[in-house]
Design an enzyme around this catalytic site. Structure first.
Site, mmCIF file in Angstrom:
data_model
loop_
_atom_site.group_PDB
_atom_site.id
_atom_site.type_symbol
_atom_site.label_atom_id
_atom_site.label_comp_id
_atom_site.label_asym_id
_atom_site.label_seq_id
_atom_site.Cartn_x
_atom_site.Cartn_y
_atom_site.Cartn_z
ATOM 1 N N VAL A 65 -6.320 4.450 6.340
ATOM 2 C CA VAL A 65 -6.863 4.058 5.032
ATOM 3 C C VAL A 65 -7.239 2.578 4.944
ATOM 4 O O VAL A 65 -7.826 2.147 3.951
ATOM 5 C CB VAL A 65 -5.897 4.417 3.872
ATOM 6 C CG1 VAL A 65 -5.856 5.911 3.639
ATOM 7 C CG2 VAL A 65 -4.510 3.827 4.093
ATOM 8 N N TYR A 159 5.047 -5.825 -0.965
ATOM 9 C CA TYR A 159 4.976 -4.471 -1.546
ATOM 10 C C TYR A 159 4.786 -4.566 -3.058
ATOM 11 O O TYR A 159 3.886 -3.945 -3.634
ATOM 12 C CB TYR A 159 6.264 -3.702 -1.203
ATOM 13 C CG TYR A 159 6.291 -2.283 -1.702
ATOM 14 C CD1 TYR A 159 5.816 -1.245 -0.904
ATOM 15 C CD2 TYR A 159 6.782 -1.963 -2.960
ATOM 16 C CE1 TYR A 159 5.832 0.072 -1.357
ATOM 17 C CE2 TYR A 159 6.804 -0.661 -3.418
ATOM 18 C CZ TYR A 159 6.335 0.353 -2.613
ATOM 19 O OH TYR A 159 6.349 1.657 -3.059
ATOM 20 N N THR A 194 13.547 10.655 -0.604
ATOM 21 C CA THR A 194 12.822 10.973 0.633
ATOM 22 C C THR A 194 13.796 10.927 1.809
ATOM 23 O O THR A 194 14.874 10.329 1.698
ATOM 24 C CB THR A 194 11.709 9.933 0.881
ATOM 25 O OG1 THR A 194 12.318 8.635 0.921
ATOM 26 C CG2 THR A 194 10.655 9.965 -0.189
HETATM 27 P P1 NAD Z 1 6.061 8.509 3.206
HETATM 28 O O1 NAD Z 1 6.387 7.408 4.171
HETATM 29 O O2 NAD Z 1 6.946 9.708 3.135
HETATM 30 O O3 NAD Z 1 4.555 9.023 3.509
HETATM 31 C C1 NAD Z 1 3.498 8.124 3.663
HETATM 32 C C2 NAD Z 1 2.373 8.801 4.437
HETATM 33 O O4 NAD Z 1 1.315 7.842 4.545
HETATM 34 C C3 NAD Z 1 2.764 9.190 5.869
HETATM 35 O O5 NAD Z 1 2.339 10.520 6.132
HETATM 36 C C4 NAD Z 1 2.030 8.180 6.738
HETATM 37 O O6 NAD Z 1 1.642 8.687 8.005
HETATM 38 C C5 NAD Z 1 0.824 7.852 5.868
HETATM 39 N N1 NAD Z 1 0.247 6.548 6.191
HETATM 40 C C6 NAD Z 1 0.894 5.379 6.435
HETATM 41 N N2 NAD Z 1 0.016 4.422 6.757
HETATM 42 C C7 NAD Z 1 -1.219 4.987 6.710
HETATM 43 C C8 NAD Z 1 -2.527 4.519 6.964
HETATM 44 N N3 NAD Z 1 -2.766 3.244 7.321
HETATM 45 N N4 NAD Z 1 -3.552 5.374 6.831
HETATM 46 C C9 NAD Z 1 -3.341 6.660 6.470
HETATM 47 N N5 NAD Z 1 -2.127 7.175 6.241
HETATM 48 C C10 NAD Z 1 -1.071 6.340 6.355
HETATM 49 O O7 NAD Z 1 5.892 7.787 1.781
HETATM 50 P P2 NAD Z 1 6.254 8.266 0.294
HETATM 51 O O8 NAD Z 1 7.652 7.862 0.031
HETATM 52 O O9 NAD Z 1 5.823 9.660 0.040
HETATM 53 O O10 NAD Z 1 5.322 7.260 -0.525
HETATM 54 C C11 NAD Z 1 4.004 7.594 -0.904
HETATM 55 C C12 NAD Z 1 3.497 6.534 -1.855
HETATM 56 O O11 NAD Z 1 4.383 6.426 -2.963
HETATM 57 C C13 NAD Z 1 3.411 5.139 -1.237
HETATM 58 O O12 NAD Z 1 2.266 4.479 -1.721
HETATM 59 C C14 NAD Z 1 4.677 4.459 -1.750
HETATM 60 O O13 NAD Z 1 4.558 3.068 -1.798
HETATM 61 C C15 NAD Z 1 4.780 5.072 -3.135
HETATM 62 N N6 NAD Z 1 6.115 5.052 -3.726
HETATM 63 C C16 NAD Z 1 7.169 5.642 -3.091
HETATM 64 C C17 NAD Z 1 8.428 5.595 -3.686
HETATM 65 C C18 NAD Z 1 9.623 6.234 -3.008
HETATM 66 O O14 NAD Z 1 10.749 6.015 -3.475
HETATM 67 N N7 NAD Z 1 9.435 6.995 -1.945
HETATM 68 C C19 NAD Z 1 8.597 4.972 -4.930
HETATM 69 C C20 NAD Z 1 7.496 4.385 -5.540
HETATM 70 C C21 NAD Z 1 6.248 4.437 -4.939
#
Ligand code: NAD
Length: 260
Positions: A65, A159, A194
């Site tokens: 991305v 972040y 997660t």
């Molecule tokens: P995760 O790590 O489980 O999944 C992230 C996915 O993004 C993975 O499949 C990874 O391969 C993909 N990814 C990483 N870098 C990439 C790139 N350069 N190009 C394409 N794909 C890429 O993450 P998650 O916990 O499901 O988080 C998803 C979103 O939610 C993120 O933006 C995160 O910041 C946000 N978020 C998560 C939480 C939490 O507690 N998990 C809380 C608030 C916000």
């Protein structure tokens, strides 16, 4: 969604999901597909991304991305295969350990997180909007975080700043393109249960407790609870919800004293 209720709000719509292979993205791929959407799964991880697409009969596109050519191809495939781009869930993001206090975080770590979390959202919106303008319809959901709305003493400075950027960018686009039939909202998840978080907190229960004490409902979110919010924002049920910071945080950001 309560068990037994079948919701088909996205029948025939095409949804692009980034970060589709894991966590919130994967749960959302499942939910959007269950509501009838054609799901196009973008991920940098070819194994996890392809598995997500295969599970729901969707299309996988390997895309980094942060790469403009990859992102453009991702949305082009969605249009070429299905004839429209109705929903963009720009969700891929990272939270690496070398992003820490401002006193520790180096410029390379800062830049990497800005690229993956914020520049990516700029690229995805830039790619999606022309299709949506032509259709005069579209819903964009950009994943931010509750930490964009609150200060944390357990800092991950790049972040937090990147997610603040996602809020401002989403708000502005939601306003600019509202009369083209496009809605743009930022999803602000609270902490989500997660595998990474479970592993971290299993090693360090005090670290988990330090966070849990701030959550009025007394637990972390499940990825499916975020997916349900995305499905709402993607669908016409949210037709008057635009340019918001859509909080799905169990009340964290509203809390002063929480129940014991
Ligand atoms: P995760 O790590 O489980 O999944 C992230 C996915 O993004 C993975 O499949 C990874 O391969 C993909 N990814 C990483 N870098 C990439 C790139 N350069 N190009 C394409 N794909 C890429 O993450 P998650 O916990 O499901 O988080 C998803 C979103 O939610 C993120 O933006 C995160 O910041 C946000 N978020 C998560 C939480 C939490 O507690 N998990 C809380 C608030 C916000």
């Amino acid at each position: 969604m309560s068990k037994g209720v079948v919701c088909r709000r996205l029948q025939g719509r095409t949804a692009v999901v980034t970060g589709a292979g894991s966590g919130i993205g994967l749960a959302t791929v499942r939910r959007l597909a269950s509501e009838g959407a054609n799901v196009v799964c973008g991920d940098i991880d070819p194994v996890a991304g392809a598995a997500a697409a295969e599970e729901v009969g969707g299309t996988f596109v390997r895309a980094d991305v942060t790469d403009e050519v990859d992102v453009s191809a991702l949305f082009q495939v969605a249009f070429d295969v299905h004839g429209s781009v109705d929903v963009a869930f720009n969700n891929a993001g990272i939270s690496p350990p070398d992003d820490d206090s401002i006193l520790i975080t180096g410029l390379d770590a800062w830049r990497r997180v800005q690229e993956v979390n914020l520049t990516s959202v700029y690229l995805c919106c830039k790619a999606a909007i022309p299709y949506m303008r032509r259709q005069r319809r579209g819903s964009i959901i950009n994943t931010a975080s509750f930490v964009a709305r609150m200060g944390a003493a357990t800092s991950q400075i790049s972040y937090t700043a990147s997610k603040g950027g996602v809020l401002a960018l989403s708000r502005e686009l939601g306003v600019q393109f509202a009369r083209d039939g496009i809605r743009v909202n930022a999803l602000c998840p609270g902490p989500v249960n997660t595998p990474l978080l479970q592993e971290l907190f299993a090693k360090d229960p005090e670290r988990a407790q330090r966070r849990l004490v701030h959550i009025p409902v007394g637990r972390f979110a499940e990825a499916e609870e975020l997916a349900a919010a995305v499905a709402f924002l993607a669908s016409d049920d949210s037709s008057f919800v635009n340019a918001t910071d859509f909080l799905v945080d169990g009340g964290v950001s509203a809390a002063y004293v929480t129940p014991v």
